[in-house]
Scaffold this motif. Structure first.
Motif, PDB file in Angstrom:
ATOM      1  N   LEU A  20     -11.727  -1.585 -17.664  1.00  0.00           N
ATOM      2  CA  LEU A  20     -10.378  -2.068 -17.967  1.00  0.00           C
ATOM      3  C   LEU A  20     -10.323  -2.613 -19.392  1.00  0.00           C
ATOM      4  O   LEU A  20      -9.502  -3.448 -19.728  1.00  0.00           O
ATOM      5  CB  LEU A  20      -9.996  -3.163 -16.952  1.00  0.00           C
ATOM      6  N   HIS A  21     -11.251  -2.158 -20.230  1.00  0.00           N
ATOM      7  CA  HIS A  21     -11.312  -2.685 -21.592  1.00  0.00           C
ATOM      8  C   HIS A  21     -10.152  -2.125 -22.411  1.00  0.00           C
ATOM      9  O   HIS A  21     -10.026  -0.918 -22.574  1.00  0.00           O
ATOM     10  CB  HIS A  21     -12.635  -2.299 -22.233  1.00  0.00           C
ATOM     11  N   ARG A  22      -9.311  -3.027 -22.921  1.00  0.00           N
ATOM     12  CA  ARG A  22      -8.164  -2.581 -23.713  1.00  0.00           C
ATOM     13  C   ARG A  22      -8.251  -3.056 -25.146  1.00  0.00           C
ATOM     14  O   ARG A  22      -7.321  -2.898 -25.914  1.00  0.00           O
ATOM     15  CB  ARG A  22      -6.870  -3.127 -23.085  1.00  0.00           C
ATOM     16  N   GLY A  23      -9.353  -3.727 -25.470  1.00  0.00           N
ATOM     17  CA  GLY A  23      -9.499  -4.220 -26.830  1.00  0.00           C
ATOM     18  C   GLY A  23      -8.511  -5.308 -27.179  1.00  0.00           C
ATOM     19  O   GLY A  23      -7.988  -5.352 -28.291  1.00  0.00           O
ATOM     20  N   SER A  24      -8.256  -6.207 -26.240  1.00  0.00           N
ATOM     21  CA  SER A  24      -7.252  -7.256 -26.469  1.00  0.00           C
ATOM     22  C   SER A  24      -7.560  -8.078 -27.705  1.00  0.00           C
ATOM     23  O   SER A  24      -6.657  -8.452 -28.448  1.00  0.00           O
ATOM     24  CB  SER A  24      -7.183  -8.194 -25.265  1.00  0.00           C
ATOM     25  N   GLU A  25      -8.851  -8.368 -27.921  1.00  0.00           N
ATOM     26  CA  GLU A  25      -9.204  -9.227 -29.049  1.00  0.00           C
ATOM     27  C   GLU A  25      -8.888  -8.533 -30.367  1.00  0.00           C
ATOM     28  O   GLU A  25      -8.428  -9.153 -31.319  1.00  0.00           O
ATOM     29  CB  GLU A  25     -10.683  -9.599 -28.963  1.00  0.00           C
ATOM     30  N   LYS A  26      -9.155  -7.243 -30.406  1.00  0.00           N
ATOM     31  CA  LYS A  26      -8.847  -6.483 -31.619  1.00  0.00           C
ATOM     32  C   LYS A  26      -7.333  -6.387 -31.813  1.00  0.00           C
ATOM     33  O   LYS A  26      -6.833  -6.501 -32.932  1.00  0.00           O
ATOM     34  CB  LYS A  26      -9.459  -5.083 -31.501  1.00  0.00           C
ATOM     35  N   LEU A  27      -6.608  -6.187 -30.711  1.00  0.00           N
ATOM     36  CA  LEU A  27      -5.147  -6.108 -30.800  1.00  0.00           C
ATOM     37  C   LEU A  27      -4.566  -7.416 -31.330  1.00  0.00           C
ATOM     38  O   LEU A  27      -3.626  -7.401 -32.122  1.00  0.00           O
ATOM     39  CB  LEU A  27      -4.548  -5.809 -29.425  1.00  0.00           C
ATOM     40  N   CYS A  28      -5.165  -8.529 -30.890  1.00  0.00           N
ATOM     41  CA  CYS A  28      -4.673  -9.841 -31.327  1.00  0.00           C
ATOM     42  C   CYS A  28      -4.713  -9.962 -32.850  1.00  0.00           C
ATOM     43  O   CYS A  28      -3.865 -10.625 -33.445  1.00  0.00           O
ATOM     44  CB  CYS A  28      -5.509 -10.954 -30.726  1.00  0.00           C
ATOM     45  N   GLU A  29      -5.733  -9.349 -33.466  1.00  0.00           N
ATOM     46  CA  GLU A  29      -5.873  -9.476 -34.916  1.00  0.00           C
ATOM     47  C   GLU A  29      -4.773  -8.717 -35.652  1.00  0.00           C
ATOM     48  O   GLU A  29      -4.600  -8.879 -36.848  1.00  0.00           O
ATOM     49  CB  GLU A  29      -7.237  -8.918 -35.360  1.00  0.00           C
ATOM     50  N   ASN A  30      -4.067  -7.850 -34.937  1.00  0.00           N
ATOM     51  CA  ASN A  30      -3.063  -7.026 -35.591  1.00  0.00           C
ATOM     52  C   ASN A  30      -1.643  -7.340 -35.151  1.00  0.00           C
ATOM     53  O   ASN A  30      -0.729  -6.576 -35.397  1.00  0.00           O
ATOM     54  CB  ASN A  30      -3.377  -5.547 -35.328  1.00  0.00           C
TER      55      ASN A  30
ATOM     56  N   SER B 178     -13.687  -2.971 -40.221  1.00  0.00           N
ATOM     57  CA  SER B 178     -13.663  -1.633 -40.808  1.00  0.00           C
ATOM     58  C   SER B 178     -13.266  -0.575 -39.784  1.00  0.00           C
ATOM     59  O   SER B 178     -12.943   0.552 -40.146  1.00  0.00           O
ATOM     60  CB  SER B 178     -15.039  -1.306 -41.384  1.00  0.00           C
ATOM     61  N   PHE B 179     -13.298  -0.904 -38.512  1.00  0.00           N
ATOM     62  CA  PHE B 179     -12.939   0.068 -37.481  1.00  0.00           C
ATOM     63  C   PHE B 179     -11.419   0.136 -37.387  1.00  0.00           C
ATOM     64  O   PHE B 179     -10.757  -0.888 -37.235  1.00  0.00           O
ATOM     65  CB  PHE B 179     -13.527  -0.359 -36.137  1.00  0.00           C
ATOM     66  N   PRO B 180     -10.817   1.331 -37.532  1.00  0.00           N
ATOM     67  CA  PRO B 180      -9.349   1.402 -37.539  1.00  0.00           C
ATOM     68  C   PRO B 180      -8.759   1.094 -36.169  1.00  0.00           C
ATOM     69  O   PRO B 180      -9.376   1.394 -35.134  1.00  0.00           O
ATOM     70  CB  PRO B 180      -9.071   2.853 -37.934  1.00  0.00           C
ATOM     71  N   LEU B 181      -7.576   0.481 -36.178  1.00  0.00           N
ATOM     72  CA  LEU B 181      -6.911   0.182 -34.905  1.00  0.00           C
ATOM     73  C   LEU B 181      -6.324   1.459 -34.311  1.00  0.00           C
ATOM     74  O   LEU B 181      -6.422   1.710 -33.129  1.00  0.00           O
ATOM     75  CB  LEU B 181      -5.810  -0.853 -35.137  1.00  0.00           C
ATOM     76  N   HIS B 182      -5.685   2.259 -35.169  1.00  0.00           N
ATOM     77  CA  HIS B 182      -5.192   3.567 -34.727  1.00  0.00           C
ATOM     78  C   HIS B 182      -6.020   4.613 -35.469  1.00  0.00           C
ATOM     79  O   HIS B 182      -7.043   4.313 -36.043  1.00  0.00           O
ATOM     80  CB  HIS B 182      -3.724   3.739 -35.100  1.00  0.00           C
ATOM     81  N   ASP B 183      -5.527   5.837 -35.473  1.00  0.00           N
ATOM     82  CA  ASP B 183      -6.099   6.909 -36.305  1.00  0.00           C
ATOM     83  C   ASP B 183      -7.587   7.120 -36.096  1.00  0.00           C
ATOM     84  O   ASP B 183      -8.345   7.171 -37.055  1.00  0.00           O
ATOM     85  CB  ASP B 183      -5.868   6.622 -37.804  1.00  0.00           C
ATOM     86  N   TYR B 184      -8.033   7.157 -34.894  1.00  0.00           N
ATOM     87  CA  TYR B 184      -9.384   7.644 -34.688  1.00  0.00           C
ATOM     88  C   TYR B 184      -9.381   8.479 -33.418  1.00  0.00           C
ATOM     89  O   TYR B 184      -8.573   8.271 -32.530  1.00  0.00           O
ATOM     90  CB  TYR B 184     -10.408   6.516 -34.623  1.00  0.00           C
ATOM     91  N   LYS B 185     -10.284   9.422 -33.418  1.00  0.00           N
ATOM     92  CA  LYS B 185     -10.310  10.348 -32.283  1.00  0.00           C
ATOM     93  C   LYS B 185     -11.355   9.881 -31.290  1.00  0.00           C
ATOM     94  O   LYS B 185     -12.522   9.706 -31.629  1.00  0.00           O
ATOM     95  CB  LYS B 185     -10.654  11.754 -32.785  1.00  0.00           C
ATOM     96  N   GLU B 186     -10.913   9.664 -30.056  1.00  0.00           N
ATOM     97  CA  GLU B 186     -11.868   9.162 -29.082  1.00  0.00           C
ATOM     98  C   GLU B 186     -12.543  10.306 -28.345  1.00  0.00           C
ATOM     99  O   GLU B 186     -13.702  10.206 -27.976  1.00  0.00           O
ATOM    100  CB  GLU B 186     -11.167   8.246 -28.096  1.00  0.00           C
ATOM    101  N   TRP B 187     -11.801  11.365 -28.099  1.00  0.00           N
ATOM    102  CA  TRP B 187     -12.383  12.433 -27.279  1.00  0.00           C
ATOM    103  C   TRP B 187     -12.701  13.640 -28.135  1.00  0.00           C
ATOM    104  O   TRP B 187     -11.956  13.978 -29.000  1.00  0.00           O
ATOM    105  CB  TRP B 187     -11.440  12.825 -26.158  1.00  0.00           C
TER     106      TRP B 187
END
Lengths: 342, 187
Positions: A20-30, B178-187
């Motif tokens: 269920l990892h949604r990266g909430s902490e990373k989202l918070c930074e943005n 440095s890891f982009p929030l969008h614009d990366y391909k996961e699969w």
């Protein structure tokens, strides 16, 4: 979780989390500060208001923002109602884990009343986004006090009913007493918190140790267990609901009039710095580590989720028990994977 | 666009806050925000940690100890076992990416003394590694696995740094700036 078994005995276990990892902490930074409150709703989705409060307190602490007294009382009343709702859900589902089908029907009936109350106050049954930075979104409805008093009476009756039905049932006792025991020292070493830690006999509660909001004005007890087994973890929560209702009672009496929010700009820019706040969630201690660099978005938000640490200690409890007890022990921890994975 | 205009218009700090922060001519004492237990700790910590090369300061309302990565375990053990500090509870372990370096932050609490402290260690972002504190607090296990997952910090002598939150074979460290929030391909 992956269990290694020898016949019916559990030899080893390894929880596998992260689904269920949604990266909430990373989202918070943005996101802007006001937008993050909604993300916190979605961490522990059973006790949304407690989560919102933790984040709002972090920002308020960093900015030195004062919260009006009435807002603090509204927060406390809603958070305690949320705690009762969360524990009611636990009691019901734990009953199912141990093989009792009936209690969930009773507890959901009661929980539904609290959810309707939330809907009347916040406009949403879950994901309220009601606690805002600097106060609460709006004042409570006019008949709030009367309705909560009525609700309180109904809840006390409901809790007593469920208590009578389940707590000392012989089969339930046989399934839970002495199952999944953990001693106080290892519980502390693993960083367990909340009812699961208090069941081991450690009276640790952030509301008492470091009173935040207006918790220092109320008289309430911290129920603690003796053996640290599944039944203790269950019964501590039942008792905690009664204490929460006691707090609500006192808060309703002392609630002052006045404004409910300190007006702030839409785009907040807290000064550069960092704070760590602790709060008592239904599942344990939530921590928010907020680093700001003076812009409109936080530099880093680290969430210390209570279920994360409680789940870590599961390994210790589940070893050398029967396979059939594994579900009971997992259930007794009352984890919410939304906050484990974030 | 309307949103942007709205944003530029409102992006000043609220007035009430400005008042609190500037405080006129007087600059507040650095330990003004410490509570009673924090002040006690302020006098205690230099004695407790006199054997180590640490810098002790104040971070908002907490006492903060900045240590060399190599000393982390020794300092933590000392903080945990010293009779005056007894930090037996690891509240939180976080990794913060400051781009030029990474910082590992330990928030400690004592269930007996009921005081708290924050310990920080800076590691380089190219080869971040520091000793694991699992021998001091068992509860740091998953935090360190998470830190390894999301930030690529290597915690030496950790019992098993397997991926915890991400799946096996995930490339990159999503927690880092440095890891982009969008614009990366996961699969």
């Amino acid at each position: 979780m992956v269990l290694s078994v020898d016949g019916e005995r559990v030899v080893d276990m390894e929880p596998h989390i992260g689904y269920l990892h949604r990266g909430s902490e990373k989202l918070c930074e943005n996101e802007l500060y006001v937008q993050i409150v909604t993300l916190f709703d979605r961490l522990d989705y059973i006790s949304n208001l407690n989560n919102e409060m933790a984040f709002c307190r972090a920002v308020e602490k960093l900015m030195g923002l004062e919260v009006p007294e009435r807002a603090e009382f509204i927060r406390v009343i809603l958070c305690e109602l949320n705690r009762v709702a969360s524990h009611l859900l636990f009691v019901g589902t734990f009953g199912i884990d141990a093989g009792a089908m009936t209690p969930i029907l009773y507890t959901f009936r009661d929980r539904e009343k609290i959810q309707s109350m939330f809907e009347a106050v916040t406009g949403a049954r879950m994901m309220h986004n009601f606690i805002r930075i600097g106060g609460v979104k709006s004042d409570v409805p006019e008949d709030f006090t009367d309705r909560v008093k009525l609700l309180r009476d109904e809840l006390i009756q409901g809790i007593n009913e469920t208590d009578k039905l389940l707590s000392f049932n012989e089969i339930f006792l046989a399934r839970t007493k002495g199952v999944g025991t953990i001693d106080a020292d290892s519980a502390i070493a693993y960083g367990m918190s909340g009812p699961s830690l208090r069941a081991c006999g450690v009276p640790m509660d952030v509301r008492k140790d470091e009173p935040y909001s207006v918790y220092d004005r109320f008289d309430f007890g911290i129920p603690i267990g003796e053996n640290g087994d599944s039944w203790d973890r269950y019964y501590v929560r039942v008792e905690e609901m009664r204490q929460s209702l006691k707090i609500i009672d006192q808060a309703l009496e002392q609630m002052p009039d006045g404004p409910t929010i300190t007006p702030t700009r839409f785009i907040l820019r807290p000064p550069a710095g960092e704070v760590y706040v602790r709060g008592e969630n239904p599942r344990g201690e939530i921590g928010v580590y907020l680093v700001s660099n003076g812009t409109d978005r936080p530099y880093r938000v680290k969430i210390r989720p209570p279920s994360f640490c409680n789940l870590m200690a599961l390994k210790e409890m589940i070893k050398n028990t029967y396979l059939a007890d594994a579900v009971v022990i997992l259930g007794s921890l009352d984890i919410v994977l939304g906050e484990v994975d974030r | 666009m309307a949103y942007l205009a709205f944003r530029t218009k409102l992006c000043r700090t609220p007035r009430s806050v400005e008042k609190n922060n500037n405080n006129g001519e007087q600059t507040p004492e650095p330990n003004a925000l410490l509570d009673e237990k924090g002040r006690l700790l302020e006098t205690l910590l230099p004695n407790v940690l006199s054997a180590f090369d640490v810098s002790i300061g104040i971070s908002h309302d907490l006492m903060e100890v900045i240590v060399e990565p190599a000393d982390v375990v020794a300092v933590c053990e000392n903080l945990k076992n010293h009779s005056e500090t007894l930090f037996n509870y690891l509240t939180c372990l976080s990794v913060v990416d400051y781009v030029e370096h990474l910082q590992v932050v330990y928030h400690l609490y004592s269930t007996q003394k009921k005081h708290k402290v924050v310990v920080k260690a800076n590691v380089s972002s190219e080869e971040p590694s520091l000793p694991s504190v699992t021998s001091v607090w068992k509860g740091s296990d998953w935090y360190e696995r998470e830190g390894h997952d999301l930030f690529g910090v290597i915690f030496e002598s950790h019992p098993g740094l397997a991926p915890l939150i991400l799946y096996e074979g995930f490339e990159g460290y999503p927690g880092r700036k440095s890891f982009p929030l969008h614009d990366y391909k996961e699969w």
